[in-house]
Design a protein around this motif. Sequence first.
Motif, PDB file in Angstrom:
ATOM      1  N   CYS A 135       2.693   5.642 -35.000  1.00  0.00           N
ATOM      2  CA  CYS A 135       3.134   5.715 -33.604  1.00  0.00           C
ATOM      3  C   CYS A 135       4.657   5.779 -33.618  1.00  0.00           C
ATOM      4  O   CYS A 135       5.286   5.474 -34.642  1.00  0.00           O
ATOM      5  CB  CYS A 135       2.628   4.527 -32.786  1.00  0.00           C
ATOM      6  SG  CYS A 135       3.251   2.928 -33.319  1.00  0.00           S
ATOM      7  N   PHE A 136       5.209   6.213 -32.508  1.00  0.00           N
ATOM      8  CA  PHE A 136       6.657   6.409 -32.429  1.00  0.00           C
ATOM      9  C   PHE A 136       7.193   5.472 -31.345  1.00  0.00           C
ATOM     10  O   PHE A 136       6.843   5.606 -30.176  1.00  0.00           O
ATOM     11  CB  PHE A 136       6.952   7.874 -32.065  1.00  0.00           C
ATOM     12  CG  PHE A 136       8.415   8.173 -31.994  1.00  0.00           C
ATOM     13  CD1 PHE A 136       9.161   8.315 -33.156  1.00  0.00           C
ATOM     14  CD2 PHE A 136       9.059   8.305 -30.777  1.00  0.00           C
ATOM     15  CE1 PHE A 136      10.522   8.581 -33.102  1.00  0.00           C
ATOM     16  CE2 PHE A 136      10.420   8.572 -30.703  1.00  0.00           C
ATOM     17  CZ  PHE A 136      11.152   8.712 -31.875  1.00  0.00           C
ATOM     18  N   ALA A 137       8.036   4.518 -31.757  1.00  0.00           N
ATOM     19  CA  ALA A 137       8.438   3.448 -30.836  1.00  0.00           C
ATOM     20  C   ALA A 137       9.911   3.540 -30.472  1.00  0.00           C
ATOM     21  O   ALA A 137      10.774   3.077 -31.216  1.00  0.00           O
ATOM     22  CB  ALA A 137       8.128   2.092 -31.480  1.00  0.00           C
ATOM     23  N   ALA A 145      16.161   1.089 -23.381  1.00  0.00           N
ATOM     24  CA  ALA A 145      16.195   2.549 -23.281  1.00  0.00           C
ATOM     25  C   ALA A 145      14.930   3.129 -22.657  1.00  0.00           C
ATOM     26  O   ALA A 145      13.818   2.772 -23.035  1.00  0.00           O
ATOM     27  CB  ALA A 145      16.367   3.133 -24.675  1.00  0.00           C
ATOM     28  N   GLY A 146      15.122   3.997 -21.673  1.00  0.00           N
ATOM     29  CA  GLY A 146      14.040   4.826 -21.129  1.00  0.00           C
ATOM     30  C   GLY A 146      14.555   6.248 -21.169  1.00  0.00           C
ATOM     31  O   GLY A 146      14.699   6.832 -22.245  1.00  0.00           O
ATOM     32  N   SER A 147      14.901   6.766 -19.999  1.00  0.00           N
ATOM     33  CA  SER A 147      15.467   8.123 -19.948  1.00  0.00           C
ATOM     34  C   SER A 147      16.800   8.195 -20.680  1.00  0.00           C
ATOM     35  O   SER A 147      17.176   9.254 -21.171  1.00  0.00           O
ATOM     36  CB  SER A 147      15.696   8.543 -18.493  1.00  0.00           C
ATOM     37  OG  SER A 147      14.486   8.552 -17.795  1.00  0.00           O
ATOM     38  N   ARG A 371       5.264  14.916 -16.429  1.00  0.00           N
ATOM     39  CA  ARG A 371       6.534  15.117 -15.716  1.00  0.00           C
ATOM     40  C   ARG A 371       7.505  13.972 -15.986  1.00  0.00           C
ATOM     41  O   ARG A 371       8.654  14.005 -15.540  1.00  0.00           O
ATOM     42  CB  ARG A 371       6.271  15.278 -14.218  1.00  0.00           C
ATOM     43  CG  ARG A 371       5.710  16.672 -13.907  1.00  0.00           C
ATOM     44  CD  ARG A 371       5.020  16.755 -12.575  1.00  0.00           C
ATOM     45  NE  ARG A 371       5.800  16.246 -11.475  1.00  0.00           N
ATOM     46  CZ  ARG A 371       5.296  15.944 -10.276  1.00  0.00           C
ATOM     47  NH1 ARG A 371       4.002  16.101 -10.062  1.00  0.00           N
ATOM     48  NH2 ARG A 371       6.062  15.507  -9.318  1.00  0.00           N
ATOM     49  N   ILE A 372       7.036  12.943 -16.713  1.00  0.00           N
ATOM     50  CA  ILE A 372       7.889  11.782 -17.011  1.00  0.00           C
ATOM     51  C   ILE A 372       8.224  11.694 -18.504  1.00  0.00           C
ATOM     52  O   ILE A 372       9.386  11.559 -18.872  1.00  0.00           O
ATOM     53  CB  ILE A 372       7.193  10.477 -16.532  1.00  0.00           C
ATOM     54  CG1 ILE A 372       7.080  10.501 -15.012  1.00  0.00           C
ATOM     55  CG2 ILE A 372       7.951   9.240 -17.017  1.00  0.00           C
ATOM     56  CD1 ILE A 372       6.253   9.381 -14.420  1.00  0.00           C
ATOM     57  N   TYR A 373       7.179  11.778 -19.384  1.00  0.00           N
ATOM     58  CA  TYR A 373       7.508  11.627 -20.815  1.00  0.00           C
ATOM     59  C   TYR A 373       8.057  12.937 -21.382  1.00  0.00           C
ATOM     60  O   TYR A 373       7.954  13.974 -20.766  1.00  0.00           O
ATOM     61  CB  TYR A 373       6.337  11.083 -21.634  1.00  0.00           C
ATOM     62  CG  TYR A 373       5.031  11.849 -21.603  1.00  0.00           C
ATOM     63  CD1 TYR A 373       4.902  13.096 -22.188  1.00  0.00           C
ATOM     64  CD2 TYR A 373       3.908  11.292 -21.008  1.00  0.00           C
ATOM     65  CE1 TYR A 373       3.704  13.779 -22.186  1.00  0.00           C
ATOM     66  CE2 TYR A 373       2.690  11.957 -21.000  1.00  0.00           C
ATOM     67  CZ  TYR A 373       2.603  13.203 -21.593  1.00  0.00           C
ATOM     68  OH  TYR A 373       1.418  13.876 -21.579  1.00  0.00           O
TER      69      TYR A 373
HETATM   70  C1  FAD Z   1       1.702   8.335 -20.997  1.00  0.00           C
HETATM   71  C2  FAD Z   1       3.017   7.987 -21.622  1.00  0.00           C
HETATM   72  C3  FAD Z   1       3.141   7.981 -23.013  1.00  0.00           C
HETATM   73  C4  FAD Z   1       4.358   7.619 -23.610  1.00  0.00           C
HETATM   74  N1  FAD Z   1       4.442   7.552 -24.979  1.00  0.00           N
HETATM   75  C5  FAD Z   1       5.585   7.100 -25.564  1.00  0.00           C
HETATM   76  C6  FAD Z   1       5.660   6.903 -26.975  1.00  0.00           C
HETATM   77  O1  FAD Z   1       4.701   7.154 -27.718  1.00  0.00           O
HETATM   78  N2  FAD Z   1       6.803   6.420 -27.502  1.00  0.00           N
HETATM   79  C7  FAD Z   1       7.890   6.125 -26.733  1.00  0.00           C
HETATM   80  O2  FAD Z   1       8.904   5.697 -27.277  1.00  0.00           O
HETATM   81  N3  FAD Z   1       7.849   6.299 -25.382  1.00  0.00           N
HETATM   82  C8  FAD Z   1       6.722   6.761 -24.783  1.00  0.00           C
HETATM   83  N4  FAD Z   1       6.657   6.918 -23.411  1.00  0.00           N
HETATM   84  C9  FAD Z   1       7.793   6.554 -22.594  1.00  0.00           C
HETATM   85  C10 FAD Z   1       8.571   7.759 -22.095  1.00  0.00           C
HETATM   86  O3  FAD Z   1       9.298   8.326 -23.141  1.00  0.00           O
HETATM   87  C11 FAD Z   1       9.489   7.248 -20.964  1.00  0.00           C
HETATM   88  O4  FAD Z   1       8.626   6.974 -19.869  1.00  0.00           O
HETATM   89  C12 FAD Z   1      10.558   8.227 -20.549  1.00  0.00           C
HETATM   90  O5  FAD Z   1      11.535   8.348 -21.554  1.00  0.00           O
HETATM   91  C13 FAD Z   1      11.261   7.772 -19.251  1.00  0.00           C
HETATM   92  O6  FAD Z   1      11.722   6.479 -19.371  1.00  0.00           O
HETATM   93  P1  FAD Z   1      11.301   5.391 -18.263  1.00  0.00           P
HETATM   94  O7  FAD Z   1       9.843   5.457 -18.047  1.00  0.00           O
HETATM   95  O8  FAD Z   1      11.894   4.102 -18.661  1.00  0.00           O
HETATM   96  O9  FAD Z   1      11.977   5.901 -16.919  1.00  0.00           O
HETATM   97  P2  FAD Z   1      13.408   5.526 -16.343  1.00  0.00           P
HETATM   98  O10 FAD Z   1      14.461   5.794 -17.344  1.00  0.00           O
HETATM   99  O11 FAD Z   1      13.328   4.185 -15.737  1.00  0.00           O
HETATM  100  O12 FAD Z   1      13.527   6.605 -15.179  1.00  0.00           O
HETATM  101  C14 FAD Z   1      12.675   6.559 -14.029  1.00  0.00           C
HETATM  102  C15 FAD Z   1      12.876   7.812 -13.206  1.00  0.00           C
HETATM  103  O13 FAD Z   1      14.222   7.864 -12.749  1.00  0.00           O
HETATM  104  C16 FAD Z   1      14.665   9.193 -12.683  1.00  0.00           C
HETATM  105  N5  FAD Z   1      15.848   9.362 -13.549  1.00  0.00           N
HETATM  106  C17 FAD Z   1      16.148   8.689 -14.687  1.00  0.00           C
HETATM  107  N6  FAD Z   1      17.329   9.124 -15.192  1.00  0.00           N
HETATM  108  C18 FAD Z   1      17.778  10.078 -14.364  1.00  0.00           C
HETATM  109  C19 FAD Z   1      18.931  10.924 -14.337  1.00  0.00           C
HETATM  110  N7  FAD Z   1      19.845  10.893 -15.327  1.00  0.00           N
HETATM  111  N8  FAD Z   1      19.059  11.783 -13.314  1.00  0.00           N
HETATM  112  C20 FAD Z   1      18.131  11.863 -12.338  1.00  0.00           C
HETATM  113  N9  FAD Z   1      17.030  11.095 -12.296  1.00  0.00           N
HETATM  114  C21 FAD Z   1      16.843  10.224 -13.301  1.00  0.00           C
HETATM  115  C22 FAD Z   1      13.494  10.072 -13.151  1.00  0.00           C
HETATM  116  O14 FAD Z   1      12.757  10.463 -12.016  1.00  0.00           O
HETATM  117  C23 FAD Z   1      12.668   9.111 -13.970  1.00  0.00           C
HETATM  118  O15 FAD Z   1      11.298   9.471 -14.032  1.00  0.00           O
HETATM  119  C24 FAD Z   1       5.458   7.302 -22.796  1.00  0.00           C
HETATM  120  C25 FAD Z   1       5.340   7.354 -21.399  1.00  0.00           C
HETATM  121  C26 FAD Z   1       4.141   7.671 -20.821  1.00  0.00           C
HETATM  122  C27 FAD Z   1       4.043   7.699 -19.324  1.00  0.00           C
END
Ligand code: FAD
Length: 395
Positions: A135-137, A145-147, A371-373
């Motif tokens: 798996c990739f974490a 970290a998210g986006s 539309r998110i990942y």
């Molecule tokens: C089904 C699923 C599988 C996944 N699998 C993995 C995995 O295997 N490994 C892993 O590491 N991660 C995984 N993820 C996580 C995924 O990579 C993150 O959800 C993604 O990077 C977004 O981060 P966040 O959810 O924290 O959203 P956030 O960073 O909190 O952002 C939330 C929303 O804010 C908006 N936003 C954020 N930044 C900006 C910007 N700069 N400009 C405009 N709008 C913005 C966007 O609408 C975004 O959707 C998975 C997610 C899902 C849903």
Amino acid sequence: MSAASRDPLTRGQDLAPELLQTLQRFIDEAVIPAEDLKLAHDHAAQAAVVARLQGQALALGLGSPRRAVTDGGLGLSWEACCDYLEQAGRSFLGPAVLQCAPPTQPDVYALDVLATPSQRRAYLDPLKAGTRKSCFAMTEPAPGAGSDPRMLKTEARQEGGQWVINGHKWFITGAHQADFAIVVARTDDGVSWFLVDADTPGFEIVRDVPTMEPFDMGGHAEIRLTNCRVGADALVGEAGKGLDHAQLRLEGARLFHCMRFIGLASRAMHLAQRHVQQRESHGARLAEHQMVQALVADAHIQLFAARVMTREVARQLDRGESIRHSSSMAKVFVSEAVYQVADSAVQICGALGVSEDLPLSMILRMLRPFRIYDGASEVHRSAIAKRAFRHDLRP
Ligand SMILES: Cc1cc2nc3c(=O)[nH]c(=O)nc-3n(C[C@H](O)[C@H](O)[C@H](O)COP(=O)(O)OP(=O)(O)OC[C@H]3O[C@@H](n4cnc5c(N)ncnc54)[C@H](O)[C@@H]3O)c2cc1C
């Protein structure tokens, strides 16, 4: 460095039409009938079905599409993968059966480029053989970290010739089945990747994070790493280059998602088309109402455009060109188009569309998170626009 310029399988092969037909038949006659919608969240049941079907697939010559022939794969070009993955992707189970599902497929892809000889023996070769799972974490709960990967909080520090990792991850796909994780952590040099065995003391799966996604094989886990000690040889690639490595992993992964999900959306609309030719309302078959026709026509237009875009990016990869900009554009377009197509399919099937008598509502739920990942649409749009301004790109 782009995915294309480091791809170990530089020139792939074409897909023989007979093999594509075999795949199409296999998906229709064996894989789709094996989908049990009632078991959509039962990881163990799905794993058993996938293992059984994998044996049948291999017997038919249906191997992993992008893996080299010398590794037991089909060695297809990226362009040839478009057709192969679209067929595989028509079923929820198809990508896992055909060994082109995440996280394994992009993990193999990245490790093929980055792994040392001993990492290949211990991790990559068993991953390819299916005897170990990964798996990739990377993603973390707030304030991690998210986006924005620069917000990474997980840390790895060196101590007595080892790395000690502390952090908190979530939404880690496949973690429940994984024998090891590729953990992304902050180090003195920047961001780095580490191979962490799931039985390492301090590596704890806290819970499964339930999502709207059906057939989420291996689930999406929350993970804590508490003083997790790994050897110096656990470092993957170059220290401090973890974000480049993530880019390498993601570019191809994104494209594979587009190919698979075009297949799933196409299946949804095909089912809906058949339904509206039978069902009547207000004195006519639904298929004769112009507003229903418009939704069907728009779906065909969207999928046609999605296929053309995906294929063009695949060709760029085959030519060894950077796809950073084009794959971003394709990911945004395709993720929104396939969702729209599935939504229209649900709409024109009425209540049946939202039921679980048909797979349509599950297809819709499967497509929504795309539309998110792999980068949310908003983040990609922002990056596309910034590049356009920075380089004065012509639209
Ligand atoms: C089904 C699923 C599988 C996944 N699998 C993995 C995995 O295997 N490994 C892993 O590491 N991660 C995984 N993820 C996580 C995924 O990579 C993150 O959800 C993604 O990077 C977004 O981060 P966040 O959810 O924290 O959203 P956030 O960073 O909190 O952002 C939330 C929303 O804010 C908006 N936003 C954020 N930044 C900006 C910007 N700069 N400009 C405009 N709008 C913005 C966007 O609408 C975004 O959707 C998975 C997610 C899902 C849903």
